[in-house]
Design an enzyme around this catalytic site. Structure first.
Site, PDB file in Angstrom:
ATOM      1  N   TYR A 148      -8.584  15.308   0.928  1.00 22.40           N
ATOM      2  CA  TYR A 148      -7.752  14.106   0.949  1.00 22.40           C
ATOM      3  C   TYR A 148      -6.264  14.446   0.786  1.00 22.40           C
ATOM      4  CZ  TYR A 148     -11.633  10.747   0.167  1.00 22.40           C
ATOM      5  OH  TYR A 148     -12.743   9.961   0.270  1.00 22.40           O
ATOM      6  N   GLY A 149      -6.004  15.468   0.002  1.00 22.51           N
ATOM      7  CA  GLY A 149      -4.664  15.709  -0.549  1.00 22.51           C
ATOM      8  C   GLY A 149      -3.552  15.942   0.441  1.00 22.51           C
ATOM      9  N   CYS A 180     -11.546  12.079  -9.051  1.00 21.78           N
ATOM     10  CA  CYS A 180     -10.595  12.603  -8.079  1.00 21.78           C
ATOM     11  C   CYS A 180      -9.220  12.054  -8.456  1.00 21.78           C
ATOM     12  CB  CYS A 180     -11.016  12.118  -6.695  1.00 21.78           C
ATOM     13  SG  CYS A 180      -9.883  12.555  -5.382  1.00 21.78           S
ATOM     14  N   ASN A 181      -8.315  12.934  -8.804  1.00 22.17           N
ATOM     15  CA  ASN A 181      -6.966  12.502  -9.181  1.00 22.17           C
ATOM     16  C   ASN A 181      -6.252  11.835  -8.003  1.00 22.17           C
ATOM     17  OD1 ASN A 181      -6.113  14.096 -11.987  1.00 22.17           O
ATOM     18  ND2 ASN A 181      -7.745  15.076 -10.836  1.00 22.17           N
ATOM     19  N   THR A 182      -6.493  12.372  -6.812  1.00 18.22           N
ATOM     20  CA  THR A 182      -5.816  11.845  -5.633  1.00 18.22           C
ATOM     21  C   THR A 182      -6.257  10.404  -5.367  1.00 18.22           C
ATOM     22  OG1 THR A 182      -5.891  14.098  -4.769  1.00 18.22           O
ATOM     23  CG2 THR A 182      -5.294  12.376  -3.218  1.00 18.22           C
ATOM     24  N   CYS A 236      -6.333  18.279 -10.556  1.00 14.77           N
ATOM     25  CA  CYS A 236      -7.220  18.054  -9.408  1.00 14.77           C
ATOM     26  C   CYS A 236      -8.588  18.528  -9.858  1.00 14.77           C
ATOM     27  CB  CYS A 236      -6.744  18.864  -8.204  1.00 14.77           C
ATOM     28  SG  CYS A 236      -7.931  18.897  -6.846  1.00 14.77           S
ATOM     29  N   THR A 237      -9.614  17.750  -9.567  1.00 18.35           N
ATOM     30  CA  THR A 237     -10.938  18.092 -10.097  1.00 18.35           C
ATOM     31  C   THR A 237     -11.563  19.316  -9.414  1.00 18.35           C
ATOM     32  OG1 THR A 237     -11.890  16.389  -8.655  1.00 18.35           O
ATOM     33  CG2 THR A 237     -11.467  15.797 -10.966  1.00 18.35           C
ATOM     34  N   HIS A 238     -10.970  19.761  -8.322  1.00 21.95           N
ATOM     35  CA  HIS A 238     -11.459  21.005  -7.709  1.00 21.95           C
ATOM     36  C   HIS A 238     -10.994  22.246  -8.495  1.00 21.95           C
ATOM     37  CE1 HIS A 238     -12.299  18.524  -4.164  1.00 21.95           C
ATOM     38  NE2 HIS A 238     -12.873  19.571  -3.587  1.00 21.95           N
TER      39      HIS A 238
HETATM   40  N1  DGL Z   1     -10.617  16.512  -6.093  1.00 21.63           N
HETATM   41  C1  DGL Z   1      -9.492  15.790  -5.704  1.00 21.63           C
HETATM   42  C2  DGL Z   1      -8.485  15.554  -6.806  1.00 21.63           C
HETATM   43  O1  DGL Z   1      -8.854  15.561  -7.958  1.00 21.63           O
HETATM   44  C3  DGL Z   1      -8.967  15.789  -4.303  1.00 21.63           C
HETATM   45  C4  DGL Z   1      -8.894  17.059  -3.529  1.00 21.63           C
HETATM   46  C5  DGL Z   1      -8.633  16.808  -2.062  1.00 21.63           C
HETATM   47  O2  DGL Z   1      -9.522  16.257  -1.406  1.00 21.63           O
HETATM   48  O3  DGL Z   1      -7.544  17.147  -1.587  1.00 21.63           O
HETATM   49  O4  DGL Z   1      -7.333  15.326  -6.560  1.00 21.63           O
END
Ligand code: DGL
Length: 270
Positions: A53-54, A84-86, A194-196
């Site tokens: 998404y980012g 997801c922070n985004t 970011c949760t990743h």
């Molecule tokens: N896991 C996501 C976050 O916490 C988004 C990562 C992505 O899709 O760019 O922001």
């Protein structure tokens, strides 16, 4: 705007909790939730078709999030974690006005970082979309009185995580290159926004240790979820819960990809 009141508008403790992310990042939150809330049923929604998404335009991502949450609503969830922070930064407020179940969002832990950092700086790592949003700018403006907060977008880590690419021989040079203009020793706290990113904790420790602590918002988010369920009398305590996985709304029958990440988190002791 009209609120969507789901079919019978009655939530019960045995209803599942929705965990939403663009991809596998939310598994770091699910992992913590499974530990803290073993009696709960979870639905893990990874928007695998549209991750990451980012780096996408906000309007496009808003559409993906709306589709995913509407899908979870139709299934009948008692609460939603935007893991997801985004997604939280661009959609949480709008979703809260739309749905009648509690929505727990995630934002970079800037406030706790600033509070715990003495005589050093704070570095926030997140996606480009999170960092460019007004919500993040407002958060920093509110808590960063001493102007000690720096931030950097690391979308490369999202891509690596999605590919299960955690090889230190690849990740460390990538990080060193991206962070080359920074001096690790000036930082007291690094925020994983970011949760990743918790999957890269070891590599980040390699770069920032012994100077900085590395923190994320996962524990706080799950505690918050638990409190809300308790308050609403929706906590499921008996038995062992189940997890169902969905790739952009399609039920996942072979869950081994997701399990591989959860096993890695077990091994990391996180
Ligand atoms: N896991 C996501 C976050 O916490 C988004 C990562 C992505 O899709 O760019 O922001």
């Amino acid at each position: 705007m009209q609120k969507i009141i789901s079919p019978d508008n009655i939530r019960t403790a045995s209803d599942p909790i929705g965990i939403f992310d663009s991809g596998i990042g939310g598994l770091t939150v699910l992992h913590q939730a499974l530990r803290e809330l073993p009696g709960e049923n979870f639905i893990y929604y990874a928007d695998t078709l549209h991750v990451p998404y980012g780096e996408k335009p906000k309007e496009e991502v808003l559409g993906y999030i709306a589709d995913g949450v509407s899908f979870l609503d139709r299934i009948g969830i008692k609460a939603l974690v935007l893991a997801c922070n985004t997604a939280t930064s661009i959609a949480a407020n709008e979703l809260r006005s739309r749905y009648d179940f509690p929505i727990i969002g995630m934002e970079p832990a800037v406030k706790p970082a600033v509070e715990r950092t003495k005589n050093k700086r704070v570095l926030v790592l997140a996606t480009p979309l999170t960092l460019q949003e007004q919500k993040f700018k407002d958060l920093v403006a509110k808590v960063d009185n001493e102007k000690i907060v720096d931030f950097i977008a690391l979308p490369e880590l999202v891509e690596s995580a999605e590919k299960f690419q955690f090889d230190p021989d690849i990740i460390l040079p990538l990080l060193r290159k991206k962070l080359a203009h920074l001096q690790p020793e000036v930082y007291g706290t690094v925020v994983l926004g970011c949760t990743h990113f918790p999957f890269f904790r070891k590599a980040l420790i390699e770069i920032f240790s012994p100077f900085a602590d590395i923190i994320d918002g996962n524990e706080g988010t799950v505690k918050h979820l638990k409190n809300i369920l308790q308050t609403k009398n929706l906590l499921s305590t008996g038995g062992k819960g189940q997890v169902s996985y969905y790739d952009s709304g399609v039920p996942v029958t072979d869950t081994s990809r997701f399990k591989k990440y959860l096993t890695l988190l077990d091994e990391m002791g996180k």
